[in-house]
Scaffold this active site. Structure first.
Site, PDB file in Angstrom:
ATOM      1  N   ASP A  71      45.143  73.516 162.258  1.00 28.07           N
ATOM      2  CA  ASP A  71      45.547  72.281 161.568  1.00 28.07           C
ATOM      3  C   ASP A  71      45.740  71.211 162.631  1.00 28.07           C
ATOM      4  O   ASP A  71      46.745  71.198 163.341  1.00 28.07           O
ATOM      5  CB  ASP A  71      46.838  72.523 160.780  1.00 28.07           C
ATOM      6  N   VAL A  72      44.762  70.300 162.747  1.00 25.78           N
ATOM      7  CA  VAL A  72      44.750  69.298 163.813  1.00 25.78           C
ATOM      8  C   VAL A  72      45.370  68.011 163.283  1.00 25.78           C
ATOM      9  O   VAL A  72      44.785  67.316 162.443  1.00 25.78           O
ATOM     10  CB  VAL A  72      43.312  69.040 164.314  1.00 25.78           C
TER      11      VAL A  72
ATOM     12  N   THR B  93      49.564  64.096 166.229  1.00 29.32           N
ATOM     13  CA  THR B  93      50.480  64.384 167.334  1.00 29.32           C
ATOM     14  C   THR B  93      50.375  65.828 167.815  1.00 29.32           C
ATOM     15  O   THR B  93      50.275  66.085 169.014  1.00 29.32           O
ATOM     16  CB  THR B  93      51.933  64.089 166.916  1.00 29.32           C
TER      17      THR B  93
ATOM     18  N   THR C 262      48.811  70.001 167.089  1.00 31.47           N
ATOM     19  CA  THR C 262      47.865  70.912 166.451  1.00 31.47           C
ATOM     20  C   THR C 262      48.561  72.250 166.260  1.00 31.47           C
ATOM     21  O   THR C 262      49.117  72.811 167.217  1.00 31.47           O
ATOM     22  CB  THR C 262      46.603  71.102 167.318  1.00 31.47           C
TER      23      THR C 262
ATOM     24  N   GLY D 180      43.329  62.799 153.163  1.00 33.73           N
ATOM     25  CA  GLY D 180      43.343  63.595 154.382  1.00 33.73           C
ATOM     26  C   GLY D 180      43.168  65.073 154.076  1.00 33.73           C
ATOM     27  O   GLY D 180      43.694  65.592 153.075  1.00 33.73           O
TER      28      GLY D 180
ATOM     29  N   ASP E  69      44.445  67.643 155.462  1.00 32.86           N
ATOM     30  CA  ASP E  69      45.698  68.397 155.447  1.00 32.86           C
ATOM     31  C   ASP E  69      46.435  68.251 154.122  1.00 32.86           C
ATOM     32  O   ASP E  69      47.110  69.193 153.670  1.00 32.86           O
ATOM     33  CB  ASP E  69      46.590  67.954 156.605  1.00 32.86           C
TER      34      ASP E  69
ATOM     35  N   THR F 234      53.358  63.024 161.757  1.00 34.08           N
ATOM     36  CA  THR F 234      53.347  61.691 162.355  1.00 34.08           C
ATOM     37  C   THR F 234      53.617  60.648 161.270  1.00 34.08           C
ATOM     38  O   THR F 234      54.392  59.713 161.449  1.00 34.08           O
ATOM     39  CB  THR F 234      52.000  61.417 163.032  1.00 34.08           C
TER      40      THR F 234
ATOM     41  N   THR G 263      77.159  54.914 170.681  1.00 36.97           N
ATOM     42  CA  THR G 263      75.815  54.416 170.385  1.00 36.97           C
ATOM     43  C   THR G 263      74.858  55.541 170.008  1.00 36.97           C
ATOM     44  O   THR G 263      74.093  55.420 169.042  1.00 36.97           O
ATOM     45  CB  THR G 263      75.257  53.642 171.591  1.00 36.97           C
TER      46      THR G 263
END
Length: 318
Positions: free
Chosen positions: A6-7, A10, A12, A123, A125, A148, A200
């Site tokens: 599964d490529v 960000t 694989t 896509g 995926d 991503t 912060t």
């Protein structure tokens, strides 16, 4: 064994499926092999600049660390959202695994009607996730994939891909914040101990986590309003466990949903395309056949009836 990839933009994700323990290795040649036992999986960075040999060495090293033989791979299936890598990975499969891969693309049999204005825009995926979710959990369902980009994909009661929602992933949302502010530090994305931050870093983590959780639940609330309250919601992807466990609507987190979907689609195609489960004849594999022993020192095995093959000898691309 079956090798699935599964490529993503960000990362694989790779996996190897084998027959369940106790299942005999030899099957009738007219019967599609059934691999349902995930024996290994890895997550590596997606690098568009890597060469065929760099990917080949990486994959073979991962196999070696898991005590798996590349010669035992009888099929490969790839889902990719990075088109420039498609020809590279094809060559990797043929050169280092002696196998022609199945790429998830228009024309591949998925068993799921796609009700998108232009189905080619979806896509790979997303279709793979939808197929796996409907097969495992039934419909209607929504699959939330935290990558991503975060995608919400909807499947009907009849198993039809209906469409969905795409929004920026939490990682790139955080990157945009850090890049555009001079004094805010880059922080780890995780669930804070409390909502009110007292420094912060804590304030940033609270805003990223609970802000994104609100986005996810807000979209799911509206999707369930259209699909019905009986709709199942499944999360997957790298941040699926972290965000999914905090959601009001996500009831199932499936880390390997995409890998399972690749396996299911491969099985649906291999019966109609037997070449998917047979070795390709590359110059390297032909050379190994001519020699009484393979490059690794082992005698090459026959490829009939699903028996293991000898790996092809990697060639230099200088």
């Amino acid at each position: 064994m079956l090798f699935v990839l599964d490529v993503g933009n960000t990362n694989t994700v790779l996996g190897v499926f084998a027959r369940a323990p106790g299942v005999p290795p030899d099957q009738d040649s007219d019967t599609a092999p059934h691999y349902d036992h995930l024996v290994a999986n890895w997550r590596v960075a997606t690098r568009q600049g890597s060469t065929v040999d760099e990917y080949g060495v990486l994959f073979r090293n991962l196999f070696s660390m898991a005590s798996l033989e590349a010669a035992g791979i009888h099929g490969i299936v790839i889902s990719s959202v990075v088109p420039p890598l498609d020809p590279v990975l094809r060559q990797v499969c043929e050169r280092y695994f002696n196998s022609k891969p199945l790429l998830i693309e228009p024309g591949v049999k998925t068993g799921m009607p796609v009700h998108y204005d232009n189905p080619a825009e979806v896509g790979a995926d997303r279709i793979v996730n939808a197929v796996a979710a409907f097969e495992k959990y039934g419909g209607p369902c929504v699959i939330v994939d935290f990558g991503t980009a975060t995608t919400f994909d909807c499947v009907s009661l009849k198993g039809e891909y209906m469409g969905g929602v795409i929004c920026p992933g939490i990682g790139i949302s955080a990157d945009a914040l850090f890049q555009r502010t001079a004094r805010l530090p880059r922080v780890e994305i995780r669930k804070p101990a409390r909502v009110i931050g007292t420094n912060t870093v804590g304030s940033l983590q609270s805003g990223l986590y609970y802000g994104y959780l609100g986005l996810v639940d807000g979209i799911l609330e509206r999707l369930l309003g259209e699909l019905g309250k009986e709709t199942k919601v499944i999360a997957t992807g790298g941040l699926g466990p972290m965000i999914g466990t905090g959601s009001k609507y996500i009831k199932q987190v499936d880390d390997f949903l995409t890998l399972e979907g690749l396996r299911i689609i491969w099985e649906r195609n291999v019966a109609a395309r037997p070449s998917l489960s047979k070795a390709v004849q590359t110059p390297a594999s032909q050379a190994s056949k001519a020699s009484p022993r393979s490059a690794s020192g082992a005698s090459p095995a026959k490829t009939n009836g699903g028996r293991e093959r000898s790996p092809s000898t990697p060639r230099s691309t200088r």
